[in-house]
Design a protein around this motif. Structure first.
Motif, PDB file in Angstrom:
ATOM      1  N   ALA A   1      17.953 -17.976 -10.237  1.00 12.86           N
ATOM      2  CA  ALA A   1      17.973 -18.709  -8.810  1.00 12.86           C
ATOM      3  C   ALA A   1      16.436 -18.325  -8.050  1.00 12.86           C
ATOM      4  CB  ALA A   1      18.872 -17.994  -7.972  1.00 12.86           C
ATOM      5  N   ASP A   2      15.803 -19.186  -7.437  1.00 11.94           N
ATOM      6  CA  ASP A   2      14.758 -18.825  -6.748  1.00 11.94           C
ATOM      7  C   ASP A   2      14.542 -17.680  -5.803  1.00 11.94           C
ATOM      8  OD1 ASP A   2      13.918 -21.487  -7.828  1.00 11.94           O
ATOM      9  OD2 ASP A   2      14.478 -22.716  -5.988  1.00 11.94           O
ATOM     10  N   ILE A   3      15.982 -17.458  -5.308  1.00 18.11           N
ATOM     11  CA  ILE A   3      15.955 -16.076  -4.489  1.00 18.11           C
ATOM     12  C   ILE A   3      17.153 -15.351  -5.032  1.00 18.11           C
ATOM     13  CG2 ILE A   3      16.478 -15.328  -2.187  1.00 18.11           C
ATOM     14  CD1 ILE A   3      15.805 -18.181  -0.812  1.00 18.11           C
ATOM     15  N   LYS A  35      17.269  -6.470 -12.689  1.00 20.55           N
ATOM     16  CA  LYS A  35      18.142  -7.433 -13.226  1.00 20.55           C
ATOM     17  C   LYS A  35      17.565  -8.457 -12.278  1.00 20.55           C
ATOM     18  CE  LYS A  35      21.328  -5.987 -16.025  1.00 20.55           C
ATOM     19  NZ  LYS A  35      22.177  -6.703 -17.055  1.00 20.55           N
ATOM     20  N   ALA A  36      17.217  -8.210 -11.364  1.00 19.87           N
ATOM     21  CA  ALA A  36      17.029  -9.239 -10.281  1.00 19.87           C
ATOM     22  C   ALA A  36      15.581  -9.946 -10.561  1.00 19.87           C
ATOM     23  CB  ALA A  36      17.001  -8.902  -8.675  1.00 19.87           C
ATOM     24  N   TYR A  37      14.666  -9.063 -10.845  1.00 24.77           N
ATOM     25  CA  TYR A  37      13.383  -9.683 -11.261  1.00 24.77           C
ATOM     26  C   TYR A  37      13.184 -10.517 -12.444  1.00 24.77           C
ATOM     27  CZ  TYR A  37       8.509  -9.341 -12.991  1.00 24.77           C
ATOM     28  OH  TYR A  37       7.070  -9.506 -13.185  1.00 24.77           O
ATOM     29  N   ASP A  38      14.398 -10.332 -13.485  1.00 26.52           N
ATOM     30  CA  ASP A  38      14.706 -11.263 -14.599  1.00 26.52           C
ATOM     31  C   ASP A  38      15.211 -12.222 -14.430  1.00 26.52           C
ATOM     32  OD1 ASP A  38      13.511  -9.184 -16.262  1.00 26.52           O
ATOM     33  OD2 ASP A  38      15.384  -8.274 -16.978  1.00 26.52           O
ATOM     34  N   ALA A  39      15.928 -12.372 -13.097  1.00 30.36           N
ATOM     35  CA  ALA A  39      16.636 -13.624 -12.893  1.00 30.36           C
ATOM     36  C   ALA A  39      15.716 -14.813 -12.105  1.00 30.36           C
ATOM     37  CB  ALA A  39      17.883 -13.234 -12.160  1.00 30.36           C
ATOM     38  N   LEU A  40      14.525 -14.379 -11.770  1.00 36.94           N
ATOM     39  CA  LEU A  40      13.678 -15.090 -10.642  1.00 36.94           C
ATOM     40  C   LEU A  40      12.567 -15.852 -11.442  1.00 36.94           C
ATOM     41  CD1 LEU A  40      13.226 -12.375  -7.850  1.00 36.94           C
ATOM     42  CD2 LEU A  40      14.247 -14.606  -7.794  1.00 36.94           C
ATOM     43  N   PRO A  41      12.039 -16.715 -11.078  1.00 37.13           N
ATOM     44  CA  PRO A  41      11.208 -17.504 -11.517  1.00 37.13           C
ATOM     45  C   PRO A  41       9.862 -16.976 -10.848  1.00 37.13           C
ATOM     46  CG  PRO A  41      11.860 -18.839  -9.773  1.00 37.13           C
ATOM     47  CD  PRO A  41      12.862 -17.563 -10.010  1.00 37.13           C
ATOM     48  N   ALA A  42       8.422 -17.169 -11.397  1.00 42.63           N
ATOM     49  CA  ALA A  42       7.435 -16.921 -10.806  1.00 42.63           C
ATOM     50  C   ALA A  42       7.409 -17.105  -9.446  1.00 42.63           C
ATOM     51  CB  ALA A  42       5.796 -17.282 -11.591  1.00 42.63           C
ATOM     52  N   GLY A  44       7.691  -4.268 -11.033  1.00 40.18           N
ATOM     53  CA  GLY A  44       6.587  -5.339 -11.538  1.00 40.18           C
ATOM     54  C   GLY A  44       6.670  -6.461 -10.462  1.00 40.18           C
ATOM     55  N   PHE A  45       6.910  -6.336  -9.159  1.00 42.82           N
ATOM     56  CA  PHE A  45       7.008  -7.414  -8.234  1.00 42.82           C
ATOM     57  C   PHE A  45       5.446  -7.280  -7.747  1.00 42.82           C
ATOM     58  CE2 PHE A  45      11.539  -6.865  -8.265  1.00 42.82           C
ATOM     59  CZ  PHE A  45      12.022  -8.072  -8.141  1.00 42.82           C
ATOM     60  N   TYR A  81       8.190 -10.224  -3.943  1.00 41.00           N
ATOM     61  CA  TYR A  81       7.945 -11.489  -4.488  1.00 41.00           C
ATOM     62  C   TYR A  81       7.521 -11.235  -5.896  1.00 41.00           C
ATOM     63  CZ  TYR A  81       8.171 -13.156   0.375  1.00 41.00           C
ATOM     64  OH  TYR A  81       8.764 -13.269   1.671  1.00 41.00           O
ATOM     65  N   LYS A  82       8.132 -12.056  -6.580  1.00 37.99           N
ATOM     66  CA  LYS A  82       7.610 -12.134  -8.204  1.00 37.99           C
ATOM     67  C   LYS A  82       6.293 -12.773  -8.610  1.00 37.99           C
ATOM     68  CE  LYS A  82       9.234 -12.664 -13.072  1.00 37.99           C
ATOM     69  NZ  LYS A  82      10.541 -13.073 -13.770  1.00 37.99           N
TER      70      LYS A  82
END
Length: 346
Positions: A245-247, A268-275, A326-327, A345-346
């Motif tokens: 998801a975006d968020i 896990k959250a980082y991997d689920a997010l787009p740039a 890595g955010f 934010y990614k």
């Protein structure tokens, strides 16, 4: 505490030391559904309310009970003793009436049914570093709760109650303009997704939790008529990837775990997010000087009681973990009372 003549007084000592009196009075009123009954009847005498509740205490003690609630501001009263009429105070009418969607009494019910007794063992928790709840019998707390439908319902509604103010604040204050989708990891009854969908018509949400919770979430979503934009998904956020998801939001999730597990969940959250995507934790973020957000520090002690190794944290802690994962950047958004959204934010 000092008075105007600079002489110390025991006022604060007694206020805090006897705090369990005040707590138990409110918790008992919620247990008896006093505020729900008053909301339904608009106004009641003590005798009518006592009769409806089936209480056997003396009239005088029930007057004491109601008048203490009035003194706290939870009730309003006109008249005195037998002639008094009681109505809900503003906050109680909004947040403690079970028939309103804004009801947050679930956390108070859980405090009454579970935590009140467990907190009697805080000394043992500090001495041993071990949880003081169902885990004392050798059980994993989450396995014990999720295995018992009654305990699970109490827990789910408790988590909803403690976070309702923060959920509404997030739905209203966060800038959703650049996003279209949201995953609530550990979404429990789905109330965060529901609040976001209600306030942000362009957002579609997925509430993600363990399989036993899905039926509760679906029931809540249907109740609000938002099944078209709020979906459920089941899984274990340690074992399974999060729905992309975006968020990605986690409400009162990170504080359950030690630092290693916190970093794992943030990854896990980082991997689920787009740039450009946003990871949001909604918790009682402790101020960096550890002076102001006393509730956040008490919540951290509650994690000792509940998990043994979980803890609440400061925004500086969150920044450090976000950098490791890595955010690119972080921000903090105050929401309601002691609750804030820490955002990476990614």
């Amino acid at each position: 505490m000092e008075n105007q003549n600079n002489h110390p007084t025991p006022e604060t000592i007694m206020k805090i030391g006897s705090g369990f009196w005040a707590s138990k009075i409110l918790l008992t009123a919620v247990h008896f559904e006093v505020f729900t009954k008053l909301a339904k009847n608009k106004s009641m005498t003590a005798q009518d309310l006592k009769s409806e509740l089936g209480l056997q205490c003396t009239d005088r003690h029930f007057f004491d009970f109601l008048d203490t609630l009035a003194g706290f501001g939870f009730l309003n009263r006109e008249g005195l003793l037998e002639k008094a009429q009681y109505v809900n105070g503003t906050e109680a009418n909004v947040f403690l009436d079970k028939n309103k969607p804004s009801y947050m009494g679930g956390i108070l019910e859980m405090m009454n049914n579970r935590l009140f007794g467990f907190w009697d063992n805080l000394e043992e928790g500090l001495l041993t570093g071990l949880p003081q709840n169902e885990a004392k019998k050798g059980e994993n707390i989450f396995e014990a709760i999720y295995r018992d439908p009654d305990k699970l319902k109490i827990f789910v509604h408790g988590m909803t109650g403690v976070q309702m103010g923060g959920f509404i604040g997030f739905a209203e204050k966060f800038d959703f303009s650049n996003y279209k989708t949201l995953t609530d990891a550990g979404g429990s009854a789905g109330m965060l997704s529901i609040m976001v969908a209600k306030h942000q018509p362009h957002i579609s949400c997925v509430t993600f939790d363990l399989p036993p919770v899905e039926a509760i979430a679906k029931e809540t979503i249907q109740k609000f008529g938002l099944s078209d934009r709020v979906k459920t998904a089941s899984g274990d956020f340690f074992a399974n990837p999060l729905p992309p998801a975006d968020i990605v939001v986690m409400g009162n999730i990170l504080h359950d775990w030690d630092e290693e597990a916190k970093l794992s969940l943030m990854k896990k959250a980082y991997d689920a997010l787009p740039a450009g995507g946003a990871f949001v934790v909604i918790e009682n973020i402790i101020d960096d000087d550890r002076k102001e957000n006393v509730f956040g520090m008490m919540m951290s002690l509650n994690m000792l009681i509940e998990t043994g190794t979980g803890f609440d944290y400061t925004f500086s802690d969150f920044n450090k973990w976000a950098k490791i994962v890595g955010f690119k950047s972080t921000n903090i958004l105050p929401l309601a009372g002691p609750t804030s959204a820490a955002i990476a934010y990614k």
